[in-house]
Structure formats: C-alpha cells, structure tokens
Design an enzyme around this catalytic site. Structure first.
Site, PDB file in Angstrom:
ATOM      1  N   GLU A   1       0.779  -2.270  11.884  1.00  0.00           N
ATOM      2  CA  GLU A   1       1.609  -3.397  11.410  1.00  0.00           C
ATOM      3  C   GLU A   1       1.052  -4.031  10.146  1.00  0.00           C
ATOM      4  OE1 GLU A   1       4.477  -4.251  11.817  1.00  0.00           O
ATOM      5  OE2 GLU A   1       4.733  -2.823  13.437  1.00  0.00           O
TER       6      GLU A   1
HETATM    7  C1  LIG Z   1      -1.969   3.886  17.176  1.00  0.00           C
HETATM    8  C2  LIG Z   1      -1.049   3.624  16.022  1.00  0.00           C
HETATM    9  C3  LIG Z   1       0.248   3.224  16.258  1.00  0.00           C
HETATM   10  C4  LIG Z   1       1.129   3.056  15.198  1.00  0.00           C
HETATM   11  N1  LIG Z   1       2.445   2.781  15.456  1.00  0.00           N
HETATM   12  C5  LIG Z   1       3.340   2.866  14.439  1.00  0.00           C
HETATM   13  C6  LIG Z   1       4.731   2.798  14.696  1.00  0.00           C
HETATM   14  O1  LIG Z   1       5.169   2.617  15.835  1.00  0.00           O
HETATM   15  N2  LIG Z   1       5.585   2.936  13.660  1.00  0.00           N
HETATM   16  C7  LIG Z   1       5.150   3.141  12.391  1.00  0.00           C
HETATM   17  O2  LIG Z   1       5.976   3.268  11.495  1.00  0.00           O
HETATM   18  N3  LIG Z   1       3.833   3.204  12.110  1.00  0.00           N
HETATM   19  C8  LIG Z   1       2.920   3.083  13.095  1.00  0.00           C
HETATM   20  N4  LIG Z   1       1.582   3.164  12.836  1.00  0.00           N
HETATM   21  C9  LIG Z   1       1.133   3.351  11.462  1.00  0.00           C
HETATM   22  C10 LIG Z   1       0.371   2.173  10.907  1.00  0.00           C
HETATM   23  O3  LIG Z   1       1.242   1.103  10.653  1.00  0.00           O
HETATM   24  C11 LIG Z   1      -0.396   2.664   9.667  1.00  0.00           C
HETATM   25  O4  LIG Z   1      -1.442   3.494  10.141  1.00  0.00           O
HETATM   26  C12 LIG Z   1      -0.933   1.542   8.836  1.00  0.00           C
HETATM   27  O5  LIG Z   1       0.108   0.823   8.236  1.00  0.00           O
HETATM   28  C13 LIG Z   1      -1.881   2.051   7.747  1.00  0.00           C
HETATM   29  O6  LIG Z   1      -1.345   3.142   7.063  1.00  0.00           O
HETATM   30  P1  LIG Z   1      -2.228   4.463   6.887  1.00  0.00           P
HETATM   31  O7  LIG Z   1      -2.723   4.877   8.213  1.00  0.00           O
HETATM   32  O8  LIG Z   1      -1.439   5.451   6.104  1.00  0.00           O
HETATM   33  O9  LIG Z   1      -3.480   4.002   6.049  1.00  0.00           O
HETATM   34  P2  LIG Z   1      -3.535   3.841   4.480  1.00  0.00           P
HETATM   35  O10 LIG Z   1      -2.325   3.165   3.973  1.00  0.00           O
HETATM   36  O11 LIG Z   1      -3.904   5.152   3.882  1.00  0.00           O
HETATM   37  O12 LIG Z   1      -4.755   2.837   4.324  1.00  0.00           O
HETATM   38  C14 LIG Z   1      -6.120   3.253   4.438  1.00  0.00           C
HETATM   39  C15 LIG Z   1      -7.021   2.093   4.004  1.00  0.00           C
HETATM   40  O13 LIG Z   1      -6.736   1.754   2.644  1.00  0.00           O
HETATM   41  C16 LIG Z   1      -6.381   0.372   2.541  1.00  0.00           C
HETATM   42  N5  LIG Z   1      -5.322   0.216   1.569  1.00  0.00           N
HETATM   43  C17 LIG Z   1      -4.187   0.934   1.443  1.00  0.00           C
HETATM   44  N6  LIG Z   1      -3.439   0.478   0.439  1.00  0.00           N
HETATM   45  C18 LIG Z   1      -4.093  -0.576  -0.081  1.00  0.00           C
HETATM   46  C19 LIG Z   1      -3.820  -1.484  -1.131  1.00  0.00           C
HETATM   47  N7  LIG Z   1      -2.714  -1.418  -1.848  1.00  0.00           N
HETATM   48  N8  LIG Z   1      -4.740  -2.446  -1.389  1.00  0.00           N
HETATM   49  C20 LIG Z   1      -5.858  -2.555  -0.663  1.00  0.00           C
HETATM   50  N9  LIG Z   1      -6.171  -1.719   0.341  1.00  0.00           N
HETATM   51  C21 LIG Z   1      -5.307  -0.752   0.634  1.00  0.00           C
HETATM   52  C22 LIG Z   1      -5.919  -0.038   3.929  1.00  0.00           C
HETATM   53  O14 LIG Z   1      -6.099  -1.424   4.128  1.00  0.00           O
HETATM   54  C23 LIG Z   1      -6.802   0.819   4.818  1.00  0.00           C
HETATM   55  O15 LIG Z   1      -8.019   0.188   5.031  1.00  0.00           O
HETATM   56  C24 LIG Z   1       0.666   3.259  13.878  1.00  0.00           C
HETATM   57  C25 LIG Z   1      -0.662   3.605  13.640  1.00  0.00           C
HETATM   58  C26 LIG Z   1      -1.522   3.795  14.695  1.00  0.00           C
HETATM   59  C27 LIG Z   1      -2.941   4.212  14.417  1.00  0.00           C
END
Ligand SMILES: Cc1cc2nc3c(=O)[nH]c(=O)nc-3n(C[C@H](O)[C@H](O)[C@H](O)COP(=O)(O)OP(=O)(O)OC[C@H]3O[C@@H](n4cnc5c(N)ncnc54)[C@H](O)[C@@H]3O)c2cc1C
Length: 600
Positions: free
Chosen positions: A441
């Site tokens: 989220e």
């Molecule tokens: C168990 C679980 C359940 C989930 N459930 C859902 C769901 O039901 N529906 C759904 O759509 N998604 C879901 N998600 C996805 C979740 O919302 C994302 O994992 C999350 O938003 C982060 O995206 P990412 O994993 O691609 O990480 P990334 O976006 O790659 O981020 C990696 C790191 O980089 C940092 N970062 C990225 N961009 C920036 C920026 N612009 N500035 C500063 N820092 C940055 C982040 O803070 C993080 O620390 C779920 C994830 C998990 C693990």
C-alpha cells in the site's frame, strides 16, 4: 490464546477519546443505539475468537498451495470467511436499503480490529473485498453493481486490487497492462500482475479483480490509466456463473508472514484477452483507485497497530509470569527471584510497546472518525474539513503504525528473551506478519514523498494549516491542566519547529525538489511523532480528569494511571527525537542525497 486487544481500551477510545455516541444524533444513525454498537462489536469479537484465532498459527505453518488446478487452503479459512460474511460484516456500513446495517465507519473498523488481532492473514480476504466492493459502489454502473457488488456484499464473491506489475510497483504511472475496447462495450485485458493478495483462493464462487490498465492509445503516465472490473468467472444476467474468464493463476508467492493470504501472480489474456468492464470514465482509473488505496492505507495502519497490540498483550502476560533475577540492590542469592516485569528495563520495553500500539490504534480510530465526519457530519463545512484533515494525515496513519507496530513486535520478542525467538511462542509470527506493513500500500518512502511532496502543500497548505489550528487550540486548552502543562508545552515546541521546517522546505521545493524530498522519510517520522504525541496527550487529559474522582474503582484508576504514564513516556522519551530531525531538515542535510551510487 492471547487476549484480543483490550476491551476497556476499546471502550475508552470509542466513548471517551472519540465521542462515538454523539453519532446517534445524526440522521443516518437514528435507529441505532450504543447497545447496538456494543452488540455488533461483541459479535465481531466472538467470531474473531471462534473462527479466526483458531488457525492463526496453523495458517502460518500450512500456507496455501497451488497444484496447477486449484488453490488448497486449510478448511478453517473458509469457515472464518463464511462466519464473517454471514454476520453481515462485509456490508455493515451499507445503508439499510442496500441490505446493510448502516453502521458507522468507526464501528466497522473496530470490528475489523478484532478479526485482524485474531488472524490478520485470514482477515485479508474480507479487508480486500470490502474495499473492492466500495469502489464498485461509488464508481460502478448499475449493471456492475447488480452483477458483482450484490454478491460481494454477501460473501459469495470476493474482491481484489490488481495494481502492481512485475516491473511497476511504486511507480504506478508506468503500468503497461493493456485494455482493448470491443464492439459490445467490454474490453479485453492482457498483461501480468504480481503480488495480488487473494488473487486466487478456494473460499468463494468467484473473484472480482479491480484492475488498473491502459486503454490502447491512452496518454502516458497517470492520466492514461483506467479502472476495470475483471472477474475470474463471467456472471450471467441471473447471477449464475458463466464462462471461465481469461485470468490465470501463474503461481503463488511464498512469504515471510501473512501466509494464509494468498499472494498471486496473475496472467490476464493468455488466450486472447480477459473480458473486463470499464468502471466510470476512461483514464480516470487511478483517481478512482485512490479511494480504495486510501481506505486500504487506514486498514494497513490498523492491521499494523493491532499486531503491535497483540505482541504487547502477550509479552506483558509473559513478563508478569517469568521469574528471573533480582533487583540490583538485592545481594541475597537465597531470596526469591522477581518476575521480569520488576526489572525497569523490561517495563521500558513494555511501555514503548504500549505507547506505539495504543497510540497507533487511537490514531487509526481518529482517522476513521474523520472518515465518518467527512461523510455523515450534518454541515458541509464540517464534512469538508474532516476530508481535508484525513487526506493530509493518511500517509501518517498508514506509516506510523506500520513502523512502530513492527518495533513493538521486535520489543515483544526482546521481552521474551530466547523464547521470543522460538516458533512455539506467537510473537515471532506477529513480527513476520507485521513486516509486510511498511512495504505494501505504498512503501514508507512513498508515504514520505506523498506527505511532503503533495499533502502538506496541497490547496496552498490548507490541510496543514487546519491541522495546526486544531492541534494548537487543543494544546492551549490542555495547558490549563497544571499536571499536563509541561507535556503540552513540549508538543507545542515540537509543532512550532515542524512549522518552521515545513515552511522552509516548501519554499525551497520548487527550486530543488529532488534534494528537498530526499529527506521526506525523516519528515514523515517527525510529523508522525508529533501527531501521536498529541493523540497521547488527549488521552492523558481524559485520564487526569477521570482520576479526579476519588471513588474510582482501583482497576479503573490503574487503567487511567497507565494512560497518563504512557503519555508521559512517549512525550518525554520519544518526542525529543524530533529536535535532531528538525535540525537535519532545516539545514537540508544532504549526505544521503550526495552519496554517489559508485561510492558504495
Ligand atoms: C505480501 C504482499 C501483498 C501485496 N498485495 C498487493 C495487492 O493486493 N495488490 C497490488 O496491486 N499490490 C500488492 N502488493 C504490492 C505492493 O504494493 C508493492 O510491493 C509495493 O508498492 C512496492 O512496490 P515494489 O515491490 O515494486 O517495490 P519498488 O517500487 O521497486 O520499491 C523498492 C524500494 O525502492 C523505494 N522506492 C521506489 N520508488 C521510489 C521513489 N520514487 N522514491 C524513493 N524511494 C523509492 C521503495 O520505497 C522501496 O524501498 C503486495 C506486496 C506484497 C509483498
């Protein structure tokens, strides 16, 4: 079983900290009473104890499995889903004429707190379904409401939010899932979504995915994203299930915690395109989805708070029972050992947990009250103000409990010592479950950017100024209580400092946004500490007033003394950190920003 939350605290938060009973004066709640609110919560608690708590550890040890055909889950999960749905909780907030119970938001959130406390992973399916159904209720057309929403309210169908893609998580503006319009008005969706919670399961007849996708030819960025309803099975006009849609479960992901909520990789359109229905207007999908995301952010905060609460409850009980050592002043080896709660350092860890967990829960309930006011307050100005405040603080309501509920769980493990690290005790599971909350989220980093980069400056800072006014007025009033004047003054000093920081950062934002926003997480934490200090001080005033009654029963007096001492702990031990944070922020300390990627 670890006791679920603390009924006395829930009562305090609902009826003393928040004036939930005053909602009964509103048109919408004319037919309700405090007895109905309490009976509803009692039912939620009973369901939580009977159907959710019974398989919290079992679901963790036996995570769902996909055999290529079907998702296998422990049967208790379905029993829990059915019990929650049959009691009407999926539609509790709907009006009577929508077959709902017309209950206030805050009552529904407290009900969810009990099930989350019992088993956050099994509660995940309800949490998502309520949010997805709310989206269709607000933005869907009559056909979508009939075909999908009516079955989600009863629990026959569940819902999901399908945003994240393998290459797009935080940066939703770049999603690539494609939607192609058809002559019959439907769309064909193709693309892959990842981490979709509840994306497949064996609890319901159907699963309704709320999917963000880009209509062919749509503009780049957020302005080209649309929202679709895309069910696992198509639904016939009479409500019976039709063909299997082209949405395939590509696999289940195996997680650190939250294991009984399935985490799925979904492939849309492997056989030509999944049938989907556009919700609302094209290209407005992300703004619609923000409704679900904002609700979910409060829900994530709440889940994190109650996990912190459960760890606190368990470690408190343990600390009272575990004999170990003697006070430093006692040199007699033959004297009886004391319980570890007698050691001040253990009490420090318990106090911190209490401060984080109860403070976070109060913050989430305050946010739920704002949500309620933004919908049902009689005056439009009041509704608008509540909306503005809620919008401003949502990043904190999501991130503070996620960060500090987790810290509470870490401390619960520490209080148990070696036992805390052993799987036979529940605290390590609370920690693993809670570790998700700062990630999904919108990560903590993203919440910081949202707060500093958007929320505090939106509408020329109107929300920020309003919150300031509310807090300053409340502090001024509290400063009149002699015993709390020092705490009110500490918060005022921190708030003045936040104002200085905010003004200075906002002024520099346009010239150098990358540098200014590089410390957004520090700003988020500073803001959160001040907001929660205020939330604690408001609880302390109520406690001080209650303690003026000399005839108070000892248990009651202890409850209020505990509130007072915890407020004092938080404001004197944890708030001062904001001084160092203010200094970093005021000077726009750029050490991380200027750290070259090649220097690591
Ligand atoms: C168990 C679980 C359940 C989930 N459930 C859902 C769901 O039901 N529906 C759904 O759509 N998604 C879901 N998600 C996805 C979740 O919302 C994302 O994992 C999350 O938003 C982060 O995206 P990412 O994993 O691609 O990480 P990334 O976006 O790659 O981020 C990696 C790191 O980089 C940092 N970062 C990225 N961009 C920036 C920026 N612009 N500035 C500063 N820092 C940055 C982040 O803070 C993080 O620390 C779920 C994830 C998990 C693990």
């Amino acid at each position: 079983m670890t006791p679920l939350l603390n009924d006395r605290d829930i009562e305090f938060l609902l009826y003393e900290f928040l004036d939930t009973e005053s909602l009964l004066e509103r048109e919408r709640y004319q037919e309700h009473s405090r007895e109905i609110f309490d009976a509803t919560l009692k039912t939620a608690k009973q369901i939580a104890e009977k159907y959710f708590a019974n398989h919290n550890a079992k679901g963790d040890a036996n995570e769902p499995d996909f055999d290529g055909e079907k998702v296998e889950m422990i049967p208790e999960t379905k029993a829990a889903w059915d019990a929650f749905a049959e009691a009407g909780f999926l539609a509790a907030h709907y009006d009577f004429d929508e077959e709902g119970m017309q209950l206030p938001e805050v009552i529904l959130r407290v009900a969810m707190s009990y099930v989350n406390a019992a088993n956050v992973a099994s509660a995940g399916y309800s949490f998502l379904t309520i949010g997805a159904a709310n989206l269709i209720r607000t933005f869907g057309n009559a056909d979508q409401q009939q075909r999908f929403l009516s079955h989600m309210k009863t629990g026959r169908f569940a819902g999901t939010m399908a945003l994240t893609e393998p290459a797009q998580g935080s940066a939703l503006a770049d999603i690539t899932t494609k939607a192609v319009p058809q002559d019959d008005g439907t769309y064909r969706i193709s693309g892959q979504k990842i981490y979709i919670s509840g994306g497949d399961q064996s609890l319901t007849d159907n699963i309704v995915h709320m999917v963000l996708a880009r209509i062919e030819g749509a503009p780049a960025g957020t302005k080209g994203i649309s929202l679709f309803v895309c069910p696992k099975y198509l639904v016939n006009d009479d409500g019976s299930l039709g063909e299997r849609n082209d949405v395939a479960l590509a696999g289940l992901l195996h997680k650190m915690g939250y294991r009984n909520t399935t985490s799925t990789v979904l492939s849309f359109g492997e056989k030509g395109g999944a049938t989907a229905y556009l919700v609302g207007e094209p290209h407005k999908g992300l703004s619609y989805m923000f409704q679900m995301m904002n609700e979910a952010r409060i829900g994530v905060g709440l889940g994190a708070a109650v996990l912190g609460y459960q760890g606190f409850n368990y470690s408190l009980d343990y600390a009272r029972q575990r004999p170990q050592g003697r006070h430093p002043s006692n040199k007699n080896p033959e004297s009886k050992q004391v319980s570890i709660i007698e050691h001040a350092d253990v009490r420090r860890m318990l106090l911190a947990q209490k401060a984080y967990a109860e403070g976070s829960l109060a913050l989430c309930f305050y946010a739920s009250q704002l949500y309620e006011d933004s919908h049902s307050a009689p005056e439009e100005a009041e509704r608008e103000e509540a909306f503005l405040l809620l919008d401003l603080i949502t990043p904190i309501v999501k991130s503070f409990p996620s960060k500090y509920g987790l810290k509470a769980n870490e401390l619960a493990i520490q209080v148990l010592g070696g036992a805390g690290y052993i799987r036979e005790y529940p605290v390590e599971q609370y920690y693993r479950d809670n570790r998700l909350n700062p990630i999904h989220e919108g990560t903590e980093g993203i919440q910081g950017l949202d707060l500093l980069g958007r929320k505090v400056i939106m509408k020329q800072g109107a929300g920020y100024r309003l919150l300031n006014k509310v807090v300053q007025a409340s502090l001024q009033q509290i400063a009149g209580h002699e015993s709390l004047a020092d705490l009110a003054s500490d918060i005022k000093e921190a708030l003045d400092s936040l104002n200085e920081v905010t003004q200075s950062l906002a002024m520099k934002m346009a010239q150098d946004p990358d540098r200014i926003l590089s410390n957004a997480s520090v700003y988020l934490d500073m803001f959160g500490r001040i907001l929660v200090s205020w939330i604690w001080l408001r609880q302390a005033v109520l406690a001080a007033q209650a303690l003026e009654d000399e005839g108070l029963h000892e248990d009651e007096a202890n409850f209020y003394r505990g509130k007072l001492q915890t407020a004092r702990y938080y404001i004197t031990w944890e708030l001062p950190e904001t001084r160092a944070q203010a200094s970093l922020l005021k000077s726009v300390n750029s050490v991380p920003f200027e750290m070259n990627a090649d220097w690591f």
